[in-house]
Design a protein around this motif. Sequence first.
Motif, PDB file in Angstrom:
ATOM      1  N   PHE A  53       0.785  -1.230   0.000  1.00 49.60           N
ATOM      2  CA  PHE A  53       0.000   0.000   0.000  1.00 49.60           C
ATOM      3  C   PHE A  53       0.821   1.287   0.000  1.00 49.60           C
ATOM      4  CE2 PHE A  53      -2.533  -3.383   1.946  1.00 49.60           C
ATOM      5  CZ  PHE A  53      -3.525  -3.459   0.984  1.00 49.60           C
ATOM      6  N   GLY A  96       8.984   9.149   4.477  1.00 53.10           N
ATOM      7  CA  GLY A  96       7.963   8.822   3.495  1.00 53.10           C
ATOM      8  C   GLY A  96       7.488   7.397   3.581  1.00 53.10           C
TER       9      GLY A  96
ATOM     10  N   ALA C  56       5.106  11.905  -2.455  1.00 50.87           N
ATOM     11  CA  ALA C  56       4.222  11.329  -1.448  1.00 50.87           C
ATOM     12  C   ALA C  56       4.425  12.082  -0.144  1.00 50.87           C
ATOM     13  CB  ALA C  56       4.538   9.857  -1.278  1.00 50.87           C
ATOM     14  N   TYR C  66       5.587  11.055  12.136  1.00 51.81           N
ATOM     15  CA  TYR C  66       6.545   9.991  11.804  1.00 51.81           C
ATOM     16  C   TYR C  66       7.198  10.199  10.442  1.00 51.81           C
ATOM     17  CZ  TYR C  66       4.515   7.629  15.810  1.00 51.81           C
ATOM     18  OH  TYR C  66       4.098   7.326  17.071  1.00 51.81           O
ATOM     19  N   ASN C  67       6.813  11.278   9.755  1.00 51.57           N
ATOM     20  CA  ASN C  67       7.412  11.608   8.456  1.00 51.57           C
ATOM     21  C   ASN C  67       7.232  10.477   7.445  1.00 51.57           C
ATOM     22  OD1 ASN C  67       8.665  13.154   6.558  1.00 51.57           O
ATOM     23  ND2 ASN C  67      10.750  12.778   7.288  1.00 51.57           N
ATOM     24  N   VAL C  68       6.028   9.971   7.368  1.00 54.25           N
ATOM     25  CA  VAL C  68       5.715   8.943   6.378  1.00 54.25           C
ATOM     26  C   VAL C  68       4.420   9.314   5.665  1.00 54.25           C
ATOM     27  CG1 VAL C  68       6.882   7.005   7.489  1.00 54.25           C
ATOM     28  CG2 VAL C  68       4.529   7.552   8.120  1.00 54.25           C
ATOM     29  N   THR C  69       4.201   8.694   4.553  1.00 52.62           N
ATOM     30  CA  THR C  69       2.996   8.966   3.792  1.00 52.62           C
ATOM     31  C   THR C  69       1.796   8.228   4.412  1.00 52.62           C
ATOM     32  OG1 THR C  69       2.051   8.987   1.584  1.00 52.62           O
ATOM     33  CG2 THR C  69       3.354   7.072   2.178  1.00 52.62           C
ATOM     34  N   THR C  71      -0.300   6.188   3.331  1.00 55.68           N
ATOM     35  CA  THR C  71      -0.551   4.795   2.970  1.00 55.68           C
ATOM     36  C   THR C  71       0.402   3.810   3.647  1.00 55.68           C
ATOM     37  OG1 THR C  71       0.681   5.294   0.977  1.00 55.68           O
ATOM     38  CG2 THR C  71      -1.716   5.184   0.791  1.00 55.68           C
ATOM     39  N   VAL C  72       1.266   4.316   4.541  1.00 57.31           N
ATOM     40  CA  VAL C  72       1.987   3.377   5.405  1.00 57.31           C
ATOM     41  C   VAL C  72       0.984   2.693   6.341  1.00 57.31           C
ATOM     42  CG1 VAL C  72       3.643   3.243   7.316  1.00 57.31           C
ATOM     43  CG2 VAL C  72       4.219   4.504   5.253  1.00 57.31           C
ATOM     44  N   HIS C  74      -2.672   3.267   5.907  1.00 54.69           N
ATOM     45  CA  HIS C  74      -3.966   3.089   5.242  1.00 54.69           C
ATOM     46  C   HIS C  74      -3.791   2.290   3.946  1.00 54.69           C
ATOM     47  CE1 HIS C  74      -6.239   5.960   7.753  1.00 54.69           C
ATOM     48  NE2 HIS C  74      -5.120   6.666   7.784  1.00 54.69           N
ATOM     49  N   THR C  75      -4.823   1.510   3.578  1.00 55.97           N
ATOM     50  CA  THR C  75      -4.842   1.004   2.211  1.00 55.97           C
ATOM     51  C   THR C  75      -5.018   2.222   1.312  1.00 55.97           C
ATOM     52  OG1 THR C  75      -7.216   0.674   2.320  1.00 55.97           O
ATOM     53  CG2 THR C  75      -5.845  -1.196   2.857  1.00 55.97           C
ATOM     54  N   ARG C  76      -6.106   2.899   1.518  1.00 59.68           N
ATOM     55  CA  ARG C  76      -6.322   4.264   1.054  1.00 59.68           C
ATOM     56  C   ARG C  76      -7.209   4.901   2.125  1.00 59.68           C
ATOM     57  NH1 ARG C  76      -2.592   3.220  -1.486  1.00 59.68           N
ATOM     58  NH2 ARG C  76      -2.256   3.300  -3.735  1.00 59.68           N
ATOM     59  N   ASN C  81      -4.666  -0.346   6.720  1.00 63.15           N
ATOM     60  CA  ASN C  81      -4.056  -1.623   6.364  1.00 63.15           C
ATOM     61  C   ASN C  81      -3.606  -2.326   7.653  1.00 63.15           C
ATOM     62  OD1 ASN C  81      -1.408  -0.775   7.096  1.00 63.15           O
ATOM     63  ND2 ASN C  81      -1.115   0.160   5.083  1.00 63.15           N
ATOM     64  N   THR C  82      -2.985  -3.475   7.525  1.00 65.54           N
ATOM     65  CA  THR C  82      -2.656  -4.277   8.709  1.00 65.54           C
ATOM     66  C   THR C  82      -1.750  -3.512   9.666  1.00 65.54           C
ATOM     67  OG1 THR C  82      -2.661  -6.103   7.143  1.00 65.54           O
ATOM     68  CG2 THR C  82      -1.984  -6.606   9.369  1.00 65.54           C
ATOM     69  N   PHE C  83      -0.782  -2.795   9.122  1.00 66.23           N
ATOM     70  CA  PHE C  83       0.132  -2.038   9.974  1.00 66.23           C
ATOM     71  C   PHE C  83      -0.628  -0.950  10.727  1.00 66.23           C
ATOM     72  CE2 PHE C  83       3.221   1.341  10.829  1.00 66.23           C
ATOM     73  CZ  PHE C  83       4.244   0.621  11.435  1.00 66.23           C
TER      74      PHE C  83
END
Lengths: 249, 245, 466
Positions: A53, A96, C56, C66-69, C71-72, C74-76, C81-83
Amino acid sequence: MSLYLAITCIATSQAAKLDRSPEALEKGATIYHRACIFCHGIAGKGDGPAAFFASSYSAPRPKDFTRKDYKFRSTISGELPTDQDLFRTITNGIPGYMPPFEGLTETERWNVIAYIKTFSPAFQTEHVNTLITLEMPPRPATSDSIARGRMMYLELECHVCHGLDATGHGPVHTQGDLKDNTGLPIQPTNLTNLPSFKNGASPQDIARTILTGLDGAPMPSYASAFSSPDTSIWHMVNYVLSLSTATQP
Amino acid sequence: MPDSTMRITVDIQLAILALVIVLTGYDVSAQSIGAPITGRVIFQGPIPPPNELKVNIDQGFCGTTITHQPLQTQQGSVRDAVVSIEGLTAEVTTDTTSQAVHILTNRQCVFRSRIGIAQVGDQIEIRNDDPLMHNTHIRLGETTMVNVVIVKNGRPIRKTIQTPGMLEVKCDKHKFMQGYVLAFAHPYVSVTDTTGHFEISHVPAGLHTLRVWHETLGVLETDIEVPTTGDVTIDIKYPHSSTSQ
Amino acid sequence: MDADSLTRNLLRCVRILREVRVSLLPNVSFLLTRLICAAIAVAIGVLSTVSVVPDADAIPAFARKYNVTCTVCHTREPRLNTFGERFLENGYQMPGTEDGGIVGKKKLGDVTLPDVTDYLAFRMRANAVSMFNVDEQDADTGPKDRTLLGSPRNFTLLGAGTITNNVGFFADTSDRAVITLNNLGMHNLAHLRIGEFDPSAFYSHSTRRQQLGIVTAKLGGASSLMLAPAAFAAKFSGLHDRHGALIDPSTPSLFNTESEVGIDIHGRPFGDWFLYQVGVLNGEGEGTSDSNNSKDWYVMGRLDWAQSNLFSANISGFSYMGTNNATIAAAGAPGHDADWNRYGVAATIRYQMFDVYGSYTIDRISGLSEATEAVFDTSASGLTLQADVIVTDRLLMSAQYNNLDGGGDRSMRLRQSVLGLQAKYFLRSNIAIFVRNDLNLRSAEESPPVHHAFRHALLSGLALVF
């Protein structure tokens, strides 16, 4: 010895801090199954249930630990990372794509590194004994240094991927030619956005990325372009750093 | 090593083999009980038109297209086919002083040579003769073996081959550039010369599988009986339909 | 998006919709399906001309921290998502850690202080244009065709994060507020939630995480139509909450409510494969003033398979036991309190770009007099099946099938099947525009007039999170 004259080659113990006892590996496995499995998968193949994802049809996907090409290393292209390299990535995450796991204790992080290294036999058979060390202090970011860095940026043709404006839209990228080793399209880093630098944004991080390249991605090692003892790498670093400070007053 | 490309002629190949034997300290007496295998790789089917590769960058130097015919024959004999004995292994030295060095040069936006052979423990030396930046990205499957830039007038770089397999050589900047180095864990390998001939020396006696690989014709395998003494000659013929696969 | 990939995507869209039509929609005219395809194709065509930012870098609160997008986790967005599910279960801490979310925080003794932007976010969903098509009605007061222009009224400011190790919080301007105490006893043994929350947050089909958002529209007179997953719905006509307000049979309720006041515990004491949840709520519509001093309680169990091959699956079952949690007022019967219970199962299968999930619930009302049971159907069921397909990095196609066999007042039980199709295009990972069509597949004979008359709705709008 290789022809990477820009680097200092030293022999080092790969596992200065690494406890590979069965107890440590068991603890590492427990942490891996709680924290890492969702992206990296139970066998470390980067195929965890959440792996699709984050970037879906683009690179990067989560690291496949059964393969020996690692992006974030202090070693020359084609070599395994050091334990310290793995520790740095787990601690800082990858902007990211991977959150920082500094919430794990240091011991927990070393334990999980010991476990991750069991996924690839290369860690048992290949010894990392050539490191790129960056002990030289960064040069001051004078306007002259930044201007020389810009000249190097053009001479070394960084712009073919990262673009003349360094935003990651160079001609090779815009033609759709850049793919990672799995065949997924990959976006060159926007060098004007410092927090997005996946291999870290300190001067040492940037210099290391330029010298080692990112194995598995198109970013090559530029080690041969810098002679030793050579401090010109810091001009390039100063230029790259200046791109973000200019847009972030 | 001479400052030349890795184009393998019979002479050069024999020289390399001799070098390998000398440098790696092969037990010649033990090997010499085998026999040389010589022969030709033959294809007499239709030759497809050459590939017209569109140049996407640096057109001022590389030109707008590069014409490349991967299937080159002379009177039906195929050049650049790699012939090897399957299932044999030989002890590989890790002593760097005895490594054979194969030259891979970026010249006129083409890898020279495009098809090469090597043995585990050998080194590949990557060079750039062009007045522009090339990156040479060698992969084994999906795994990077080395990915290095050599700028104009840049120093060559050497990399030791650690794993046997088909190494694919590419340049991420110039996507039309491509080459192969087939790495083996033994010395029983040869690449056909301009006349389509090959020779593999000192093959141990016994029944072996002879394997031929060509970039467009694919893979052929055939059994071969090697006597204790005397030469073995074999012509290996690709079927006419090989180019339509 | 270049012309080739646009064409490919359109063909895939048409193929997917055709497959959906063949499998789920045999009675709907081919013309209508082609019209839907054409509408979505045109929408995608228009959207593809919009200049998009390829980086992204969409960063609501946690992503910023956490400086991530997005979808880390979410599925969308908004589906996890599992994480993301494990992050939520762990009280907004990274799975496997008990760190109090220390990333980016200033340490002040035992507590930590994040930058404000690391725990504040806002969310907005708006149907910019909603076109409801209904059958002609005889009475002037019946539902009418309506084209409604929306405003971003569904605006939520939310704060979430951790205060210190194993203490988390969530609060938003739509009254939800919850404190979490995590990893009580040992890691993943028990996590406690106290406050107003969505009970189904850890269920295989979470109420609040819907790609096809819940829509309510006034269609003339007193006619109000709600489009919401049937499995979550109240299902009964003639049911009132404890404050006397009529409950819309389409409203998400009980375990599947959007939020209720209560306390619950969940954990995975035996490993990742099993999750338990036990909770107590004040009850339907009770808010913080539980007038009847009788609580509702629920228990949920979930089995997970989440290891490798870009695949995960889970199945959940719950039992929700209400105690005097509704008032019956059916025609011809005296009103009185009743126990309203629900039993449900749900499952999710995810593989690469596919996210398929659904749930089935059975509702039963007990404690009625014989006279009331004569006019009041005490059982009802709802089924929701949904499939989301990530067609490109930016395009999400969804199909949702709902079947509601409602109960309650026998003169107007809600019997309805609705198919929803949606194309959602993410301009960035936190900003999406969507086109959606909901189609009534059967005439809902006994149903309230508005449901009976409803034919289809075309909705288009915007969803964003900052």
